[in-house]
Design a protein around this motif. Structure first.
Motif, PDB file in Angstrom:
ATOM      1  N   UNK A 332       0.857  -1.202   0.000  1.00 40.47           N
ATOM      2  CA  UNK A 332       0.000   0.000   0.000  1.00 40.47           C
ATOM      3  C   UNK A 332       0.881   1.236   0.000  1.00 40.47           C
ATOM      4  N   UNK A 333       0.450   2.267  -0.741  1.00 40.04           N
ATOM      5  CA  UNK A 333       1.112   3.568  -0.679  1.00 40.04           C
ATOM      6  C   UNK A 333       0.094   4.661  -0.996  1.00 40.04           C
ATOM      7  N   UNK A 334       0.324   5.835  -0.429  1.00 38.26           N
ATOM      8  CA  UNK A 334      -0.600   6.941  -0.675  1.00 38.26           C
ATOM      9  C   UNK A 334       0.066   8.261  -0.340  1.00 38.26           C
ATOM     10  N   UNK A 335      -0.152   9.257  -1.179  1.00 37.24           N
ATOM     11  CA  UNK A 335       0.231  10.633  -0.889  1.00 37.24           C
ATOM     12  C   UNK A 335      -0.901  11.284  -0.100  1.00 37.24           C
ATOM     13  N   UNK A 336      -0.523  12.090   0.892  1.00 35.64           N
ATOM     14  CA  UNK A 336      -1.500  12.760   1.750  1.00 35.64           C
ATOM     15  C   UNK A 336      -2.499  11.752   2.326  1.00 35.64           C
ATOM     16  N   UNK A 339      -6.047   8.297   6.689  1.00 31.15           N
ATOM     17  CA  UNK A 339      -6.525   7.309   7.662  1.00 31.15           C
ATOM     18  C   UNK A 339      -7.611   6.388   7.110  1.00 31.15           C
ATOM     19  N   UNK A 340      -7.543   6.059   5.824  1.00 32.32           N
ATOM     20  CA  UNK A 340      -8.610   5.244   5.227  1.00 32.32           C
ATOM     21  C   UNK A 340      -8.162   3.840   4.830  1.00 32.32           C
ATOM     22  N   UNK A 341      -6.864   3.505   5.033  1.00 31.49           N
ATOM     23  CA  UNK A 341      -6.443   2.173   4.587  1.00 31.49           C
ATOM     24  C   UNK A 341      -7.028   1.101   5.483  1.00 31.49           C
ATOM     25  N   UNK A 342      -7.744   0.167   4.873  1.00 33.17           N
ATOM     26  CA  UNK A 342      -8.375  -0.937   5.597  1.00 33.17           C
ATOM     27  C   UNK A 342      -7.723  -2.269   5.341  1.00 33.17           C
ATOM     28  N   UNK A 343      -6.425  -2.251   5.019  1.00 34.26           N
ATOM     29  CA  UNK A 343      -5.704  -3.506   4.860  1.00 34.26           C
ATOM     30  C   UNK A 343      -5.827  -4.136   3.489  1.00 34.26           C
ATOM     31  N   UNK A 344      -6.321  -3.392   2.481  1.00 41.28           N
ATOM     32  CA  UNK A 344      -6.484  -3.931   1.133  1.00 41.28           C
ATOM     33  C   UNK A 344      -5.170  -3.809   0.358  1.00 41.28           C
ATOM     34  N   UNK A 345      -4.727  -4.923  -0.258  1.00 41.97           N
ATOM     35  CA  UNK A 345      -3.490  -4.904  -1.030  1.00 41.97           C
ATOM     36  C   UNK A 345      -3.684  -4.151  -2.336  1.00 41.97           C
ATOM     37  N   UNK A 346      -2.652  -3.420  -2.742  1.00 42.45           N
ATOM     38  CA  UNK A 346      -2.701  -2.674  -4.005  1.00 42.45           C
ATOM     39  C   UNK A 346      -1.838  -3.310  -5.087  1.00 42.45           C
ATOM     40  N   UNK A 349       1.694  -9.207  -5.839  1.00 43.56           N
ATOM     41  CA  UNK A 349       2.953  -9.946  -5.701  1.00 43.56           C
ATOM     42  C   UNK A 349       2.819 -11.046  -4.655  1.00 43.56           C
ATOM     43  N   UNK A 350       2.374 -10.699  -3.460  1.00 44.94           N
ATOM     44  CA  UNK A 350       2.251 -11.705  -2.406  1.00 44.94           C
ATOM     45  C   UNK A 350       0.803 -12.029  -2.075  1.00 44.94           C
ATOM     46  N   UNK A 351      -0.136 -11.188  -2.480  1.00 40.79           N
ATOM     47  CA  UNK A 351      -1.558 -11.449  -2.286  1.00 40.79           C
ATOM     48  C   UNK A 351      -2.292 -10.728  -3.420  1.00 40.79           C
ATOM     49  N   UNK A 352      -3.416 -11.282  -3.869  1.00 39.25           N
ATOM     50  CA  UNK A 352      -4.144 -10.691  -4.994  1.00 39.25           C
ATOM     51  C   UNK A 352      -4.534  -9.250  -4.699  1.00 39.25           C
ATOM     52  N   UNK A 353      -4.408  -8.399  -5.715  1.00 37.59           N
ATOM     53  CA  UNK A 353      -4.796  -7.003  -5.587  1.00 37.59           C
ATOM     54  C   UNK A 353      -6.276  -6.902  -5.237  1.00 37.59           C
ATOM     55  N   UNK A 354      -6.593  -6.005  -4.307  1.00 37.06           N
ATOM     56  CA  UNK A 354      -7.982  -5.814  -3.898  1.00 37.06           C
ATOM     57  C   UNK A 354      -8.436  -6.753  -2.798  1.00 37.06           C
ATOM     58  N   UNK A 355      -7.520  -7.604  -2.302  1.00 37.53           N
ATOM     59  CA  UNK A 355      -7.837  -8.549  -1.235  1.00 37.53           C
ATOM     60  C   UNK A 355      -7.207  -8.065   0.067  1.00 37.53           C
TER      61      UNK A 355
END
Length: 387
Positions: A332-336, A339-346, A349-355
């Motif tokens: 996960x990465x984000x500019x600015x 506090x909204x990341x809920x653990x979803x992969x972007x 590579x190691x887990x499907x995107x969106x999971x």
């Protein structure tokens, strides 16, 4: 001549050969001994176990003033045991306890240079630990319970506690009252000036060794000799830290709880795998931060602690965040950040995107630009995700 006191002999079954000689001053088992449920056996001499001595009930005690030794090719395992030896019990092979060990007088010594030898608590408990009655060396837990290791160094009890692991596992721990910059038995020098940027100072008075391959929370203790006031004047800024052999520095293992004062207290880490770090101690973060990083969250949709939150981000002109898994892959990465990341992969590579990423500890890099100085500060740390 040394002697062995046996009480209730009819309920101690002996098969094979047991030898007691004054030349050896030892009780030497070559065969098969079993203590039944009301049996009691008292050792006033060394125990050499080269046979089977591991299906016991009842009580086995070690008594006297001069130090006694347990050795041999096989581990002796007792149901209940008690130590009442002024000069202590020296283990040259491991000894196990299934139910309860009572420290009455004296320590249990194990060789700190040999992790294969320890006092083993097999889902067992203990009583009577103190500065003069504890394990000076390595104690082990085999089980899946909350457990506090009764460990110390010379006349100093400094326990370490772990939370209940997810399955029956083996953990071993010892306490070292010595400078981690110059340890006596480790090949590595644990440089207290090499630490993650999120930290400000690492304790150079003591450290613990903890081995285990299951994720647990760890509680460390301090006393007046720990010199915590040299780290900080606010115990809320204390953190558990571990020496990372890959990066050759101390990494923050967070703080889930802390209590006490500058003279005596304890601190609990976030959940981590002890085998990922060679030794542990206590460090501090810089004072004066106007933001708070939540070191753990549970994105399970229950509306409670579902997101990775950093309080006070509005005090920064701008920020950025990157989150990596334990293998160093960006999830996960984000500019600015808001506090909204809920653990979803972007990424995939190691887990499907969106999971939602798996349960575990994740490494983050947070960069903040100060509104007044316009300088960018970088903070690194760990966040634990659970459901």
């Amino acid at each position: 001549m040394s002697f062995i006191k046996i009480i209730n002999l009819p309920i101690i079954a002996m098969l094979g050969l047991v030898q007691l000689t004054s030349a050896q001053e030892a009780f030497h088992n070559f065969g098969d001994i079993q203590i039944h449920d009301t049996g009691k056996i008292g050792f006033h001499t060394d125990l050499i176990n080269d046979g089977v001595f591991n299906s016991n009930l009842g009580l086995a005690g070690f008594y006297g003033e001069d130090q006694l030794t347990v050795s041999g090719t096989s581990i002796a395992e007792f149901y209940n045991s008690e130590i009442d030896i002024l000069d202590g019990l020296n283990l040259k092979t491991s000894m196990g306890v299934y139910n309860t060990l009572d420290f009455i007088n004296g320590k249990v010594f194990t060789p700190r240079t040999d992790l294969d030898i320890s006092l083993d608590f097999l889902q067992a408990n203990y009583n009577g630990e103190s500065d003069f009655e504890h394990v000076d060396g390595y104690a082990a837990l085999f089980g899946d319970i909350d457990f506090t290791f009764p460990i110390g160094d010379e006349d100093k009890l400094r326990p370490l506690s772990i939370s209940k692991p997810s399955s029956i596992s083996t953990f071993k721990s010892a306490y070292f009252y010595e400078d981690p910059n110059s340890p006596t038995i480790f090949a590595t020098l644990f440089d207290t000036n090499s630490f993650a940027p999120i930290l400000s100072k690492v304790n150079d008075k003591e450290f613990w060794d903890l081995d285990g391959d299951q994720a647990v929370e760890v509680t460390l203790t301090w006393d007046l000799d720990s010199d915590i006031k040299n780290l900080t004047d606010d115990i809320e800024l204390l953190r558990v830290v571990g020496w990372n052999n890959k990066t050759l520095r101390w990494d923050s293992l967070g703080r889930n709880d802390v209590s006490g004062d500058l003279e005596e207290g304890d601190i609990t880490s976030i959940s981590f795998v002890p085998d990922d770090y060679e030794v542990l101690t206590i460090a501090s973060e810089p004072s004066g931060n106007d933001f708070t990083i939540n070191t753990g969250f549970s994105p399970n949709g229950d509306g409670l602690n579902d997101h990775f939150e950093i309080t006070g981000l509005d005090l920064s002109q701008e920020n950025s965040i990157e989150v990596y898994d334990r293998w160093g892959e960006l999830v996960y990465e984000k500019q600015n950040y808001d506090n909204t990341w809920g653990g979803i992969s972007e990424n995939s590579i190691t887990v499907d995107k969106g999971i939602v990423v798996p349960v575990g500890t994740y490494y983050f890099i947070l960069k903040l630009k100060d509104k007044v100085t316009n300088k960018v500060k970088t903070y690194r740390g760990w966040v634990y995700i659970n459901y």
